[in-house]
Write a protein that holds these residues in place. Sequence first.
Motif, PDB file in Angstrom:
ATOM      1  N   ASP A 119      94.536  -8.021  93.890  1.00  0.00           N
ATOM      2  CA  ASP A 119      95.474  -8.231  94.991  1.00  0.00           C
ATOM      3  C   ASP A 119      96.065  -9.634  95.011  1.00  0.00           C
ATOM      4  O   ASP A 119      97.222  -9.823  95.388  1.00  0.00           O
ATOM      5  CB  ASP A 119      94.743  -7.994  96.323  1.00  0.00           C
ATOM      6  N   TYR A 120      95.246 -10.608  94.649  1.00  0.00           N
ATOM      7  CA  TYR A 120      95.691 -11.998  94.716  1.00  0.00           C
ATOM      8  C   TYR A 120      95.448 -12.684  93.367  1.00  0.00           C
ATOM      9  O   TYR A 120      94.435 -12.422  92.709  1.00  0.00           O
ATOM     10  CB  TYR A 120      94.920 -12.757  95.800  1.00  0.00           C
ATOM     11  N   TRP A 121      96.349 -13.589  93.008  1.00  0.00           N
ATOM     12  CA  TRP A 121      96.279 -14.310  91.733  1.00  0.00           C
ATOM     13  C   TRP A 121      96.451 -15.799  91.944  1.00  0.00           C
ATOM     14  O   TRP A 121      97.234 -16.226  92.813  1.00  0.00           O
ATOM     15  CB  TRP A 121      97.373 -13.812  90.789  1.00  0.00           C
ATOM     16  N   GLY A 122      95.749 -16.571  91.126  1.00  0.00           N
ATOM     17  CA  GLY A 122      95.945 -18.006  91.095  1.00  0.00           C
ATOM     18  C   GLY A 122      97.045 -18.366  90.116  1.00  0.00           C
ATOM     19  O   GLY A 122      97.585 -17.506  89.412  1.00  0.00           O
ATOM     20  N   GLN A 123      97.327 -19.646  90.017  1.00  0.00           N
ATOM     21  CA  GLN A 123      98.449 -20.103  89.200  1.00  0.00           C
ATOM     22  C   GLN A 123      98.077 -20.311  87.735  1.00  0.00           C
ATOM     23  O   GLN A 123      98.955 -20.454  86.908  1.00  0.00           O
ATOM     24  CB  GLN A 123      99.008 -21.421  89.764  1.00  0.00           C
ATOM     25  N   GLY A 124      96.795 -20.299  87.425  1.00  0.00           N
ATOM     26  CA  GLY A 124      96.368 -20.457  86.037  1.00  0.00           C
ATOM     27  C   GLY A 124      96.068 -21.902  85.672  1.00  0.00           C
ATOM     28  O   GLY A 124      96.648 -22.838  86.216  1.00  0.00           O
TER      29      GLY A 124
END
Length: 124
Positions: free
Chosen positions: A112-117
């Motif tokens: 559902d949610y992702w970080g920027q890497g």
Amino acid sequence: VQLQAFGGGLVQPGGSLRLSCAASGFNMNTYTMGWFRQAPGKERKFVACTSWTGRRTYGGDSVKGQGRFTISRDNAKSTVYLQMISLKPEDTAVYYCAASSAYRSMAMDEYDYWGQGTLVTVSS
């Protein structure tokens, strides 16, 4: 909602890194947390995930059985970690953390949610 990954950098082959991902804006305690990576010119792939409590962890094909990557979490700190040892040049990639409300999530579309890497470069 925010997932902020950090800890990447340049490391020599055989070296180690620990990635961290700080979660905010949602209750991380009730989410499966995972790490994915995307090498230059390639598709994003599943690395590992950990259950709500951290008692169960699952590794992707690229790391399973090698014992080089370990995922863990500290719910009190709303942080998930990826400890990487014996790094190889083929581990070079942008590493992303993600949160899923599903159990044992290994597919990107389950998150559902992702970080920027954070970029990990393994090179001498």
